[in-house]
Structure formats: C-alpha cells, structure tokens
Design a protein around this motif. Structure first.
Motif, PDB file in Angstrom:
ATOM      1  N   GLU A 243       9.170   3.493   9.877  1.00 10.93           N
ATOM      2  CA  GLU A 243       8.642   4.499   8.944  1.00 10.93           C
ATOM      3  C   GLU A 243       7.465   3.954   8.141  1.00 10.93           C
ATOM      4  O   GLU A 243       7.501   2.834   7.630  1.00 10.93           O
ATOM      5  N   ILE A 244       6.409   4.773   8.033  1.00  8.61           N
ATOM      6  CA  ILE A 244       5.330   4.496   7.077  1.00  8.61           C
ATOM      7  C   ILE A 244       5.785   5.095   5.755  1.00  8.61           C
ATOM      8  O   ILE A 244       5.682   6.302   5.529  1.00  8.61           O
ATOM      9  N   VAL A 245       6.313   4.267   4.877  1.00  9.97           N
ATOM     10  CA  VAL A 245       6.920   4.756   3.646  1.00  9.97           C
ATOM     11  C   VAL A 245       5.852   5.253   2.677  1.00  9.97           C
ATOM     12  O   VAL A 245       6.012   6.285   2.020  1.00  9.97           O
ATOM     13  N   ALA A 246       4.760   4.524   2.574  1.00  7.28           N
ATOM     14  CA  ALA A 246       3.659   4.911   1.686  1.00  7.28           C
ATOM     15  C   ALA A 246       2.404   4.179   2.126  1.00  7.28           C
ATOM     16  O   ALA A 246       2.477   3.093   2.723  1.00  7.28           O
ATOM     17  N   GLN A 247       1.267   4.786   1.795  1.00  3.85           N
ATOM     18  CA  GLN A 247      -0.017   4.186   2.149  1.00  3.85           C
ATOM     19  C   GLN A 247      -1.058   4.674   1.155  1.00  3.85           C
ATOM     20  O   GLN A 247      -1.006   5.819   0.701  1.00  3.85           O
ATOM     21  N   ALA A 248      -2.002   3.812   0.802  1.00  2.00           N
ATOM     22  CA  ALA A 248      -3.057   4.200  -0.134  1.00  2.00           C
ATOM     23  C   ALA A 248      -4.349   3.478   0.213  1.00  2.00           C
ATOM     24  O   ALA A 248      -4.326   2.313   0.619  1.00  2.00           O
ATOM     25  N   MET A 249      -5.461   4.192   0.048  1.00  2.70           N
ATOM     26  CA  MET A 249      -6.788   3.584   0.147  1.00  2.70           C
ATOM     27  C   MET A 249      -7.493   3.748  -1.187  1.00  2.70           C
ATOM     28  O   MET A 249      -7.458   4.816  -1.785  1.00  2.70           O
ATOM     29  N   THR A 250      -8.132   2.680  -1.633  1.00  3.59           N
ATOM     30  CA  THR A 250      -8.955   2.755  -2.835  1.00  3.59           C
ATOM     31  C   THR A 250     -10.350   2.224  -2.507  1.00  3.59           C
ATOM     32  O   THR A 250     -10.527   1.439  -1.563  1.00  3.59           O
ATOM     33  N   THR A 251     -11.320   2.651  -3.288  1.00  2.00           N
ATOM     34  CA  THR A 251     -12.678   2.122  -3.166  1.00  2.00           C
ATOM     35  C   THR A 251     -13.100   1.574  -4.520  1.00  2.00           C
ATOM     36  O   THR A 251     -12.360   1.617  -5.496  1.00  2.00           O
ATOM     37  N   LEU A 392       2.949   0.378   3.408  1.00  3.69           N
ATOM     38  CA  LEU A 392       4.331  -0.098   3.271  1.00  3.69           C
ATOM     39  C   LEU A 392       5.158   0.496   4.405  1.00  3.69           C
ATOM     40  O   LEU A 392       5.173   1.718   4.614  1.00  3.69           O
ATOM     41  N   LEU A 393       5.842  -0.372   5.139  1.00  4.04           N
ATOM     42  CA  LEU A 393       6.611   0.012   6.316  1.00  4.04           C
ATOM     43  C   LEU A 393       8.079  -0.364   6.127  1.00  4.04           C
ATOM     44  O   LEU A 393       8.391  -1.384   5.505  1.00  4.04           O
ATOM     45  N   ARG A 394       8.969   0.440   6.717  1.00  8.25           N
ATOM     46  CA  ARG A 394      10.405   0.170   6.602  1.00  8.25           C
ATOM     47  C   ARG A 394      11.081   0.367   7.955  1.00  8.25           C
ATOM     48  O   ARG A 394      10.787   1.328   8.680  1.00  8.25           O
ATOM     49  N   ALA A 395      11.991  -0.533   8.278  1.00 11.06           N
ATOM     50  CA  ALA A 395      12.717  -0.448   9.537  1.00 11.06           C
ATOM     51  C   ALA A 395      13.622   0.776   9.561  1.00 11.06           C
ATOM     52  O   ALA A 395      14.083   1.242   8.521  1.00 11.06           O
ATOM     53  N   ALA A 396      13.886   1.293  10.751  1.00 10.55           N
ATOM     54  CA  ALA A 396      14.773   2.444  10.909  1.00 10.55           C
ATOM     55  C   ALA A 396      16.204   2.034  10.594  1.00 10.55           C
ATOM     56  O   ALA A 396      16.598   0.877  10.735  1.00 10.55           O
ATOM     57  N   GLY A 397      17.015   3.023  10.170  1.00 11.56           N
ATOM     58  CA  GLY A 397      18.428   2.785   9.942  1.00 11.56           C
ATOM     59  C   GLY A 397      18.757   2.219   8.575  1.00 11.56           C
ATOM     60  O   GLY A 397      17.907   2.014   7.740  1.00 11.56           O
TER      61      GLY A 397
END
Length: 397
Positions: A243-251, A392-397
């Motif tokens: 799962e892609i739990v969250a992601q952000a881009m800043t400049t 931020l990534l999280r394993a399944a289960g």
C-alpha cells in the motif's frame, strides 16, 4: 480510493556505455519485469507516466511502445533527480482519483560519462533553471572549477561542519555504509566495500566530498505497477501488493533562499515539509518506519535528510550515522540497496528504483540484504530546481 504497488522491476544500474543498449531496451526490461511481477499484461495498463531527463520529447512513448501498442495515454515527466518519484506520484494520483485502476510508472536514463553539468547549457548558468540556487552558493562560497552539483552539496557539507561540528569521518561513514550495503545488491552499479579511511583517501571532488561519497552517472531503468483496491480484488496474489499509505511533493519556498545557506538551497526545507505532510496524512511517524531509501546523491544529503525526516535533531545527523543507528542492527536500515552513491543514479529511474527496493523489503523478498521484520518503508527523492517527494509504504496484512 487506496493505491497499491502490485509489481516492480528494474535493470541493473550500470556505468554509461558499459552495455550496447538504448533507453527503450532498458524500459522494456524493467517494464516487462514489473508487469510479470504484478501478474498482468500491458493490455491491462490504462495510463503510463514516464520519467527521464536526458532523452528527447516523446521518448516516453518510444520506450512504452516496447511493451505494447495499445493507444493508452503516455505522459513524459522531467523533474531533475526527482523525476522517477514524480512519475510514480502521477500514477498514484490517477488511481486514487478514480481515473484509472492500473497504471504503469516507468523511469529510465541513458547518460554520458563524467560529472553532471548542473543544469547549465555549456556552462552558462545565467539561463539555467537552477541559476538562483547556484547564485546563493556563489554569493557565499564563490564558484570554482569542480562539478557544480558537487560544489553546492560540498559547500552545504562545509556549512554543516562549521555550524555543528560534523566531521569528515562522519560524512565518510555514510559512503562506507552504503557501499557495504550494495555488496548484497545484484542491481547495484558498484559492489565493492570500502572502509571510512579508504573513502577519506579517495580523490577529492569538492572539499570535503571524495569520489566515494558522490553518486555516479548511470544507465538504467525501473518500473512500478500501481493499482486500485478493486483491481486487486480481481487479481491474485493480492497479498503481495504494498500500500502507498501517503505521498507528498513539495517545491521551493522562501525558506530555500532566505538564509543564503547551501543547506537550505539544496532542499532540506522541502524534504522536511514533504515528510511533515506524509506523517500528517498517514497518522504514522518516523518511529513507525523500519526501512528507508533516501536520496544520498552526496553523503551530506543523507545527513541532511536524517534531520529533515525527524530521525534526529538538527545538527545531530553525523553522530547518528556514526552510532550505527542507520544500518543493520540499528534503529533503521537506510539505503539497504546501496543508495545512489553505490547502487547508481540514472536520474529518471532513481525514484522508482527506491520504491522497488522497498517493495521487495516489505514483501520479505530482498534476500541477503533483507531488513528483518520490515513492515513500513519510506522513500525520499529530491531534485534541485526543485522538488522533493516522500512516499510512505506499508506491507499488506
């Protein structure tokens, strides 16, 4: 709608001109591996964002056509060293926004030997997209004949040393750690192990950075299949998806330039803000993370990123790496792949390759470089000009 990485693939990262191949050959190898890993065919892909920096316009189409001629939209993405993660971010947005259920993010680079020119055309920085960044450097430190990207990061290192007492040995410890990690990575450009003393004794690129603390130019490609939850319900084995739990881009903001410091102009404020957004959106923090792939284009940037991610207090990053907290047996394992310094840095592929490594880690498929019990991973990818992407990534289960 949640987004998941269902499959990843990459080529070995290699010194430019090592192999007689074109960028589309790299893309075919990495893309085919990602599709096979996800257990799907290219016919199921609905959108294709493609990242690269040094190939001509619509090179993304030329590369994707190696996988199939299905008429799906192909987007060409260029965000300097953050190009790969920018393509991945588009893929995630397509899925989370309900625009597509299956997207292939692809990144590649075929580079020339030698140091990067820093974004200037023929050495004229007045028209460069990063002219403002190098102007900050020149105003405080002057402009020398060494490679400009090494200069700006080397000057950031000197500022950190002067302000916090960071030592050359602590900077070299980053290189030693990442070279040691890459010995177990068959995809890495370099697999030689060096001690701190050997790294300090290597050729100086721009004081205090030696060659073994600098990422090389590289050829290579990486790919990731990003899918929706409903897509997973129709495909097996869904338990391998991450799962892609969250992601952000800043400049860049005013903070990047106001201080006149190279520490700020190379992106630490961008990284800090991207991390803050990811933690806020996910409800997780750095203490929940097990494994990190971060943008160590130069050893100093790994130290600056420790601070930006909240792994230590400002100024304490040299002591953190020296303590062993960021390698096997420590609090986190940072850059188990070897990072940019040792795995290599084909600009358009780097951000996706970081996520490929984290997917393998979170599935428990990383072999001798496996981080025991890894459940949450964080990727950090940054480019001057500027863009910082934290995932931020999280394993399944």
């Amino acid at each position: 709608m949640k987004a998941y990485v269902a499959g990843v693939g990459m080529t070995r990262f290699e010194k430019p001109e090592t192999r007689d191949w074109q960028y589309w050959d790299m893309a075919r190898e990495a893309g085919s591996a990602a599709l096979a890993d996800a257990g799907i065919t290219y016919a199921e892909v609905e959108q294709v964002p493609v990242g690269y920096c040094f190939q001509p316009s619509t090179a993304g189409q030329r590369a994707a056509y190696e996988l199939g001629l299905t008429g799906v939209p192909v987007y060409n993405v260029n965000n300097n060293c953050a190009t790969g993660s920018s393509a991945l971010m588009l893929a995630r947005q397509f899925v989370e926004g309900g625009i597509a259920d299956c997207v292939l993010a692809l990144g590649f680079e075929k580079m020339k030997r030698g140091a990067l020119g820093g974004g200037a055309d023929g050495g004229d920085f007045s028209t460069s997209p990063v002219a403002r960044h190098y102007g900050v450097m020149a105003a405080r430190h002057g402009f020398e004949m060494s490679p400009p990207t090494a200069q700006i990061f080397g000057d950031a290192a000197r500022e950190h040393m002067e302000k916090y007492g960071t030592t050359e040995a602590q900077l070299a410890a980053v290189g030693a750690k990442n070279h040691r990690h890459s010995a177990n990575n068959p995809y890495a450009q370099f697999q030689d192990v060096y001690g701190v003393d050997e790294i300090l004794a290597a050729r100086v690129v721009h004081r205090p950075l030696t060659k073994l603390q600098c990422s090389p130019t590289s050829d290579g490609a990486a790919a990731a299949v990003v899918v929706s939850e409903r897509f997973l319900e129709r495909h097996e084995p869904a338990h391998r998806a991450v799962e892609i739990v969250a992601q952000a881009m800043t400049t860049d903001t005013d903070e990047s330039f106001a201080s006149g410091s190279c520490v700020d102009v190379v992106g630490q404020p961008m990284s800090r803000e991207a991390a803050r957004q990811v933690y806020e959106r996910s409800g997780l923090g750095i203490d929940d993370v097990d494994v990190v792939e971060l943008h160590d284009c130069f050893s100093i940037n790994e130290l600056l990123t420790y601070e930006a991610l909240g792994m230590c207090e400002e100024g304490e990053s040299g002591k953190l790496v020296e303590s062993g907290a960021t390698t096997y047996g420590g609090r986190w394992v940072v850059n188990p792949s070897g990072g940019l310094i040792s795995k290599g840095h084909p600009l358009g592929a780097t951000g996706i390759a970081q996520v490929a490594e984290l997917v393998w880690q979170l599935r428990g498929e990383a072999g001798p470089r496996q981080v025991p019990g890894a459940r949450v991973g964080l990727a950090h990818n940054i480019g001057l000009g500027g863009a910082a992407v934290v995932t931020l990534l999280r394993a399944a289960g």
